[in-house]
Enzyme design. Structure first.
Site, PDB file in Angstrom:
ATOM      1  N   GLU A  28      40.784  49.554  45.211  1.00 62.04           N
ATOM      2  CA  GLU A  28      42.166  49.996  45.040  1.00 62.04           C
ATOM      3  C   GLU A  28      42.568  51.049  46.064  1.00 62.04           C
ATOM      4  O   GLU A  28      43.618  50.935  46.694  1.00 62.04           O
ATOM      5  CB  GLU A  28      42.375  50.543  43.619  1.00 62.04           C
ATOM      6  CG  GLU A  28      42.101  49.552  42.502  1.00 62.04           C
ATOM      7  CD  GLU A  28      43.064  48.367  42.486  1.00 62.04           C
ATOM      8  OE1 GLU A  28      44.075  48.389  43.209  1.00 62.04           O
ATOM      9  OE2 GLU A  28      42.792  47.408  41.744  1.00 62.04           O
ATOM     10  N   GLU A  35      43.820  40.483  48.244  1.00 58.13           N
ATOM     11  CA  GLU A  35      42.757  40.779  47.282  1.00 58.13           C
ATOM     12  C   GLU A  35      41.390  40.605  47.932  1.00 58.13           C
ATOM     13  O   GLU A  35      40.456  41.363  47.661  1.00 58.13           O
ATOM     14  CB  GLU A  35      42.883  39.883  46.050  1.00 58.13           C
ATOM     15  CG  GLU A  35      44.108  40.141  45.190  1.00 58.13           C
ATOM     16  CD  GLU A  35      44.194  41.574  44.684  1.00 58.13           C
ATOM     17  OE1 GLU A  35      43.151  42.237  44.545  1.00 58.13           O
ATOM     18  OE2 GLU A  35      45.322  42.032  44.436  1.00 58.13           O
TER      19      GLU A  35
END
Length: 724
Positions: free
Chosen positions: A453, A509
């Protein structure tokens, strides 16, 4: 194998997990609890929008089931159903289906976007409906809904098996008559008008017009904004105009009945905000949901970034673009949570060291942001998460212009992780590897989330040309892959989502996951999380093993051979990384079919991770970042498609499906306001992790039939654009 009906049903052994946050909630002041309560109500009311966004039939299914479950307890309904000839197993399957619809916000799985159908015969489903109190009291209404949806609810014909556009699946982000060519034309129009697509849907009709005495037909595209207000507004809506031979118009008022509940509760929450920044943030969100202006939501997100370390964290709006077939329109999402301060300290230490850590990434400072904007990074205990599914970590906002130059926040969902990671069986691994995974997967996953993240999504620069100015040294900066000067970049109005479209979510991602694998090898990063010595070595191994195992043992569930498409962004990303490591050779990782057609064994050689593994990920990461920085979609797609390819002759997917385990569904708590003398008192109620417990949580969340009626009203308004 995907045509096997079990791929589309939930088993009677479907696991339910309770989302517990009692301790964290107890630490809030009464004012903070009131703030959290009204934010939860806003999130849950907005979460109903996802039913409209998921499929044409989802709001009708929800309305039918909702009317049934609020009329009587499931124990009473069960006895009536048994008296009508339904078996225990069939009634359990009925409850499981209800739970699946509620937890996924529709009749498609949030992870994988494949359809969910009832695991009991249609006639038995009907018998339960007709045994219900709701049917006995209002048979015409219930029967009309049932007759309308029963065929489509059970259908697995053609493209309805998964979400998608055109012949790839179904969607409600575009009307049923839209194709990929239509989507591309709409994309060009939106770019020309500088309109963000996050809170829009597109509906196509046709009209006949007179061209110098000749009757001609042309397409008419309505771009509809989500808002309470429905009238024209020159700053937000656009009148009809012709663009490339088609007529376009921008209107608003989508989901208006549901957004009223969002705004009314945000206004109440504002009365209990803890500071001026929170007040300004909520005011902008209120303006956004009222008017449909995306700029208001962007401004609200700017205030959200500035609201550092609040006791109650929240974010709400049209956020993630995973489910839009072209990767631009976003699903509604709203969460409310309390900060886990102990775990947050580790993440904050990672933030403090981020600028130094970023220099360890393979692409160098020229491909990194000019300045790292230190974000808030907290571990949260979720009180409410409204949407199609609950992630384990989030990096938001998703607006490029804010994330690149103003900042972002990272959150790890601490009370969600244990439930996701707890599994009864870990197939395709040796007993020793299974034991290591059981021992260290929580620690390794917390590490991976932090790196994914903060330093994955939070890293990397996009090269731009804006108003004839470049944000990079065009005269000297060379592309490290070609050795030539950088000659590709984003121009005015182009964003990453716009350029990369449907490829963008999974590609990003994958880049973030790769950053996690690469940086977890660094000793000083492991020490931030308290891992040293042999434990640190084991956690590195488990982190790589977990991700590559999911790339094989889980990801292939989300691949659809018929259309050669991936149904879920993260699953595709992990499979790609598995392929990268397999292609690295030198037996870094080996997958053997130990029993032909029945079983696999995945072996990761840990001594080769710091050498062969690191080099493979380093080279791949460099390509991912360079193509993203330069907006080179052609090269990015060629690279990503290569690693995403699943051999037609392979048996791995069939074996993986044979060992498939159902994903947990969450029974989330509710908050309630009562009276404590002259002051309001807020209490939190948790529910048993059972089918009845999950259903009861929704009964108490939405106890009125008005909820169902609002959904039906919107669904009826949309009917002309979709076949239900």
């Amino acid at each position: 194998m995907s045509d096997d009906i079990t791929f589309y049903t939930l088993p009677n052994e479907q696991p339910i997990a309770a989302l517990n946050c009692e301790k964290a909630f107890a630490l809030l002041t009464e004012r903070e609890r009131l703030y959290a309560h009204y934010l939860c109500r806003a999130a849950w009311n907005g979460g109903l929008v996802v039913l409209i966004q998921t499929s044409p039939v989802s709001p009708w299914i929800f309305a039918l089931l909702h009317k049934i479950v609020i009329a009587e307890s499931m124990d009473i309904l069960k006895q009536s159903a048994l008296d009508a000839g339904v078996t225990e197993n069939e009634f359990t399957a009925f409850l499981v289906y209800i739970c699946g619809i509620l937890a996924n916000s529709g009749n498609y799985k949030s992870l994988g976007d494949s359809k969910i159908i009832p695991n009991l015969p249609k006639e038995k489903f009907e018998a339960i409906i007709k045994a219900s109190k709701a049917y006995k009291e209002n048979s015409d209404s219930i029967e009309n809904i049932w007759n309308k949806i029963q065929k489509s609810m059970y259908s697995l014909e053609g493209k309805v098996k998964s979400l998608g556009l055109g012949d790839k699946g179904i969607t409600t982000y575009f009307s049923a008559n839209c194709t990929t060519d239509d989507a591309e034309l709409v994309k060009e129009f939106l770019q020309k008008k500088d309109i963000g697509a996050y809170n829009t849907r597109c509906f196509k009709t046709t009209e006949t017009w007179d061209d110098a005495g000749t009757k001609k037909e042309r397409n008419v595209y309505e771009i509809r904004l989500a808002s309470i207000e429905k009238g024209e507004d020159n700053k937000i809506t656009l009148p009809e105009e012709i663009f490339q031979g088609a007529k376009f118009k921008v209107t608003r008022g989508d989901y208006s009945e549901l957004l009223e509940g969002v705004v009314s509760n945000l206004k109440k929450a504002k009365e209990y905000a803890g500071n001026e920044t929170e007040i300004l943030m909520l005011e902008k969100y209120i303006d956004h949901f009222s008017s449909g202006s995306l700029n208001d939501h962007k401004d609200g997100s700017r205030y959200w970034i500035k609201n550092k370390a609040p006791a109650v964290e929240t974010y709400i709006g049209f956020i993630e673009t995973y489910r839009d077939p072209v990767g631009q329109r976003a699903e509604f999402e709203g969460f409310v949570a309390m900060v886990n301060r102990e775990m947050s300290k580790k993440f904050q230490r990672l933030v403090e060291g981020a600028e130094k850590i970023l220099t360890k990434l393979p692409w160098g400072k020229d491909f990194e942001k000019d300045q790292f904007l230190k974000p808030d990074f907290t571990s949260l205990d979720i009180l409410a998460f409204a949407g199609s599914g609950i992630p384990s970590g989030i990096n938001i906002p998703n607006y490029d212009e804010i994330r690149q130059s103003e900042g972002f926040k990272n959150v790890s969902l601490g009370n969600v992780l244990p439930a996701y990671l707890k599994q009864d069986e870990l197939p395709f691994l040796t007993k020793e590897d299974q034991e290591l995974m059981d021992k260290y997967k929580t620690d390794s996953f917390e590490l991976q989330i932090g790196l994914h993240e903060l330093l994955g999504h939070g890293s990397g620069k996009l090269f731009r040309k804006e108003l004839e100015k470049f944000n990079f040294d065009r005269e000297h900066l060379k592309n490290p892959l070609t050795g030539k000067l950088v000659d590709k970049y984003y121009i005015d109005g182009e964003t990453y989502d716009f350029k990369f479209g449907a490829l963008g979510s999974s590609y990003e991602e994958c880049r973030a996951e790769a950053v996690g694998l690469y940086l977890c090898l660094e000793k000083d990063i492991l020490e931030i999380f308290g891992h040293t010595g042999q434990k640190a070595k084991d956690i590195i191994y488990v982190n790589w093993l977990w991700l590559l195992w999911t790339g094989c043992g889980r990801s292939l569930e989300q691949y659809q051979p018929e259309t050669k498409t991936w149904l879920q962004a993260h699953a595709q990303a992990r499979y790609v990384l598995l392929k990268v490591c397999l292609e690295a050779g030198k037996e870094l990782i080996v997958v053997d079919e130990t029993e032909p057609g029945k079983n696999l064994l995945l072996t990761l050689h840990r001594e080769k991770i710091p050498t062969v593994g690191k080099k493979a990920i380093e080279e791949f990461l460099m390509k991912l970042q360079v193509y993203k920085s330069t907006g080179d979609v052609v090269a990015a797609k060629k690279l990503y498609d290569h690693y995403s390819e699943v051999p037609e002759s392979g048996h791995w997917r069939d074996i993986v499906l044979a060992h498939k385990q159902p994903r947990k569904l969450f029974a989330q708590p509710n908050t309630f306001v009562g009276n404590k003398k002259d002051n309001e008192e807020v209490k939190v109620k948790h529910y048993e992790p059972t089918f009845n417990g999950l259903i009861q949580s929704w009964v108490e969340r939405f106890p009125s039939v008005e909820t169902s009626d609002n959904l039906i009203e919107i669904a009826q308004r949309d009917e002309q654009h979709f076949a239900v």
